[in-house]
Design a protein around this motif. Structure first.
Motif, short mmCIF file in Angstrom:
data_model
loop_
_atom_site.label_atom_id
_atom_site.label_comp_id
_atom_site.label_asym_id
_atom_site.label_seq_id
_atom_site.Cartn_x
_atom_site.Cartn_y
_atom_site.Cartn_z
N GLU A 6 38.95 56.10 53.29
CA GLU A 6 39.14 56.02 51.83
C GLU A 6 37.87 55.66 51.08
OE1 GLU A 6 43.69 54.73 51.23
OE2 GLU A 6 42.46 53.20 52.20
N GLY A 7 36.75 55.65 51.79
CA GLY A 7 35.48 55.33 51.15
C GLY A 7 35.16 53.85 51.09
N GLY A 8 35.92 53.02 51.80
CA GLY A 8 35.66 51.60 51.81
C GLY A 8 34.50 51.22 52.71
N ARG A 9 33.70 50.27 52.26
CA ARG A 9 32.57 49.73 53.02
C ARG A 9 32.58 48.21 52.88
NH1 ARG A 9 28.42 54.05 53.45
NH2 ARG A 9 29.08 55.82 52.16
N VAL A 10 31.86 47.52 53.77
CA VAL A 10 31.92 46.05 53.75
C VAL A 10 30.62 45.43 53.23
CG1 VAL A 10 33.67 45.82 55.54
CG2 VAL A 10 31.27 46.00 56.20
N HIS A 11 30.70 44.12 52.90
CA HIS A 11 29.61 43.30 52.36
C HIS A 11 29.15 43.89 51.02
CE1 HIS A 11 29.82 41.44 56.20
NE2 HIS A 11 29.17 42.37 56.84
N ASP A 12 29.96 43.63 50.02
CA ASP A 12 29.98 44.35 48.75
C ASP A 12 29.05 43.76 47.70
OD1 ASP A 12 30.99 45.50 46.28
OD2 ASP A 12 32.34 43.80 46.14
N LEU A 13 28.29 44.64 47.04
CA LEU A 13 27.51 44.30 45.85
C LEU A 13 28.00 45.06 44.61
CD1 LEU A 13 23.88 44.25 47.30
CD2 LEU A 13 25.16 42.28 46.44
N LEU A 14 29.09 45.79 44.74
CA LEU A 14 29.61 46.53 43.60
C LEU A 14 30.30 45.62 42.58
CD1 LEU A 14 31.23 49.70 45.23
CD2 LEU A 14 29.26 49.66 43.70
N GLY A 15 31.09 44.70 43.07
CA GLY A 15 31.83 43.81 42.19
C GLY A 15 31.18 42.44 42.14
N THR A 16 31.93 41.48 41.65
CA THR A 16 31.42 40.11 41.60
C THR A 16 32.57 39.16 41.86
OG1 THR A 16 30.03 38.56 40.38
CG2 THR A 16 31.65 39.85 39.09
N ARG A 17 32.34 37.88 41.62
CA ARG A 17 33.30 36.83 41.95
C ARG A 17 34.53 36.90 41.03
NH1 ARG A 17 29.24 36.01 38.88
NH2 ARG A 17 29.21 34.53 37.13
N CYS A 18 35.69 36.51 41.57
CA CYS A 18 36.85 36.29 40.72
C CYS A 18 36.60 35.04 39.88
CB CYS A 18 38.12 36.16 41.55
SG CYS A 18 38.10 34.86 42.81
N ASP A 19 37.19 34.98 38.70
CA ASP A 19 36.93 33.84 37.83
C ASP A 19 38.15 33.52 36.99
OD1 ASP A 19 36.62 34.84 34.87
OD2 ASP A 19 35.52 36.31 36.06
N PRO A 20 38.27 32.28 36.50
CA PRO A 20 39.46 31.87 35.75
C PRO A 20 39.57 32.50 34.38
CG PRO A 20 37.85 30.10 35.75
CD PRO A 20 37.33 31.14 36.69
N TYR A 21 38.44 32.98 33.84
CA TYR A 21 38.46 33.60 32.52
C TYR A 21 39.17 34.95 32.56
CZ TYR A 21 34.84 30.04 31.92
OH TYR A 21 34.15 28.86 31.90
N VAL A 22 38.79 35.79 33.52
CA VAL A 22 39.46 37.08 33.67
C VAL A 22 40.91 36.87 34.08
CG1 VAL A 22 39.57 39.17 35.10
CG2 VAL A 22 37.38 38.43 34.15
N ASN A 23 41.14 35.89 34.97
CA ASN A 23 42.51 35.63 35.41
C ASN A 23 43.41 35.28 34.23
OD1 ASN A 23 44.33 35.11 37.88
ND2 ASN A 23 44.59 33.26 36.65
N ARG A 24 42.88 34.48 33.30
CA ARG A 24 43.66 34.10 32.11
C ARG A 24 43.97 35.33 31.27
NH1 ARG A 24 46.24 29.37 29.82
NH2 ARG A 24 46.76 30.04 27.70
N LEU A 25 42.99 36.25 31.14
CA LEU A 25 43.21 37.46 30.36
C LEU A 25 44.29 38.33 31.00
CD1 LEU A 25 39.54 38.53 29.53
CD2 LEU A 25 41.19 37.46 27.99
N LEU A 26 44.30 38.40 32.35
CA LEU A 26 45.22 39.30 33.04
C LEU A 26 46.62 38.71 33.22
CD1 LEU A 26 42.86 40.70 35.83
CD2 LEU A 26 43.56 41.83 33.72
N THR A 27 46.69 37.38 33.37
CA THR A 27 47.98 36.77 33.73
C THR A 27 48.50 35.77 32.70
OG1 THR A 27 47.04 34.86 34.91
CG2 THR A 27 47.27 36.93 36.14
N GLY A 28 47.62 35.30 31.82
CA GLY A 28 48.01 34.27 30.88
C GLY A 28 48.10 32.89 31.49
#
Length: 295
Positions: free
Chosen positions: A131-153
Motif C-alpha cells: 500500500e506504499g507504506g514505509r517506516v521511520h517517517d519524516l512526512l508527518g509530525t507529532r500528535c498534539d493536544p491542540y489538533v486533538n481538541r479541534l478534532l474531538t473537542g
C-alpha cells in the motif's frame, strides 16, 4: 512510470557522500560498551544526553510501538533537528546511512543511522509495502493536544508534543523548543488523494534503530499514546489504543577509540555570506566559540 532523479544529490567527497565502510564498522558489538540504559514508559516522554562519538539505540522492548524523536545540540539548543531539510537531503523515510540534519544557520549532520532492523520491511525487502507504506517517517509530525481538541473537542495531556514538553523541562527547554520529529518505527505514506496515512507499526519485540552521534546531543523521545497505530485515533471508528501501547528502550554505547580514528564532529555549513544585507557577515564558527566556548 519513469523514475525521476532526486533534486538534492551528493557530489563525490561532499558531506552527503557517506563513508559506509566507516559507519558499518560501528555496529560491531565487540567494539562498544553500554554506558546507559533507560526505558520510556508508555504514553510518556524522556530526555537524555548522548556525547559525540557514541551510539544511541532505540528498541521496541515488548512489542510494536511508535516513538517521536527530537534532537538538539547539547551546547546550543537553537541548533536542532530539521525534519523537512532531512526529508529533502535524504528521503521521506530514513534508514541505514541516512543522516539527520540541523537547522539553519548551522546545517550539519547531527546523527547518522548505522543500523535498522526494519530496513528490509515491505515487499521483497524493498522497504515499501503493498500500500506504499514505509517506516521511520519524516512526512508527518507529532500528535498534539491542540489538533486533538479541534478534532474531538476534548483535552488530553499525553500527546507526543506534551510528552516532549515535560521531558525537556528539566533541561531548561520549553514548548517553544519542541520541533518536528522523526517518527521512529512508524509506518506511513501518501494515499491516492495525496493525503497522509498511518498503518500498524511492523516492529516486533527486539527491533531497533541505531544512530551515531556526530555532535554532543540532547535527545527526547515520546512513547506515542497511539501505541502501534493499529487503532484509529480520530474519526468514526476511533477508540482508546491503550492496549496497543508498549515501552521503548534507550541505550547509549561508548565505542572503542580505535573505531573512531580519522573521525571528528562536523563543522557548521561553510556559508559566510551576509544574505545580501549591508554590514559584515557573521562568522558562525567564531560566534560559537564566543558564545559557548566550544569548537
Amino acid at each position: 512510470m519513469a523514475k525521476v532523479p532526486a533534486a538534492y544529490q551528493a557530489t563525490r567527497g561532499s558531506i552527503l557522500d557517506v563513508d559506509r565502510d566507516f559507519y558499518a564498522r560501528l555496529t560491531d558489538p565487540a567494539a562498544r560498551t553500554r554506558v546507559e540504559a533507560l526505558t520510556v514508559p508508555i504514553r510518556e516522554g524522556l530526555a537524555w544526553r548522548v556525547p559525540a562519538g557514541h551510539v544511541l539505540r532505540l528498541s521496541t522492548l515488548e512489542g510494536p510501538q511508535v516513538g517521536d524523536l527530537n534532537l538538539w545540540s547539547l551546547h546550543n539548543p537553537r541548533e536542532r533537528f530539521w525534519a523537512s531539510r532531512t526529508r529533502q537531503l535524504q528521503r521521506a523515510h530514513v534508514s541505514t546511512f541516512d543522516r539527520l540534519w540541523s537547522t539553519l544557520p548551522y546545517l550539519r549532520p547531527m546523527a547518522t543511522i548505522i543500523d535498522d532492523t526494519l530496513a528490509g520491511y515491505g515487499v521483497d525487502g524493498s522497504g515499501v509495502d503493498e500500500e506504499g507504506g514505509r517506516v521511520h517517517d519524516l512526512l508527518g509530525t507529532r500528535c498534539d493536544p491542540y489538533v486533538n481538541r479541534l478534532l474531538t473537542g476534548e483535552d488530553f495531556d499525553h500527546h507526543c508534543h506534551s510528552n516532549l514538553v515535560r521531558a525537556v523541562a528539566p533541561f531548561g527547554l520549553t514548548e517553544f523548543d519542541v520541533h518536528d520529529v522523526l517518527n521512529v518505527f512508524q509506518c506511513t505514506g501518501l494515499n491516492d488523494d495525496d493525503q497522509y496515512f498511518m498503518k500498524a507499526c511492523p516492529a516486533r519485540e527486539g527491533d531497533h534503530l541505531e544512530l551515531f552521534a556526530e555532535i554532543d546531543l540532547l535527545c527526547a523521545l515520546s512513547c506515542c499514546p497511539g501505541g502501534d497505530l493499529s487503532v484509529d485515533l480520530w474519526g468514526p471508528n476511533a477508540r482508546d489504543p491503550l492496549a496497543t501501547c508498549h515501552p521503548i528502550g534507550v541505550e547509549v554505547y561508548r565505542l572503542d577509540p580505535s573505531r573512531l580514528e580519522g573521525w571528528q564532529p562536523p563543522g557548521y555549513a561553510p556559508y559566510r555570506g551576509g544574505h545580501g544585507l549591508h554590514g559584515p557577515a557573521i562568522d558562525w564558527a567564531a560566534e560559537k566559540r564566543r558564545r559557548f566556548g566550544v569548537e
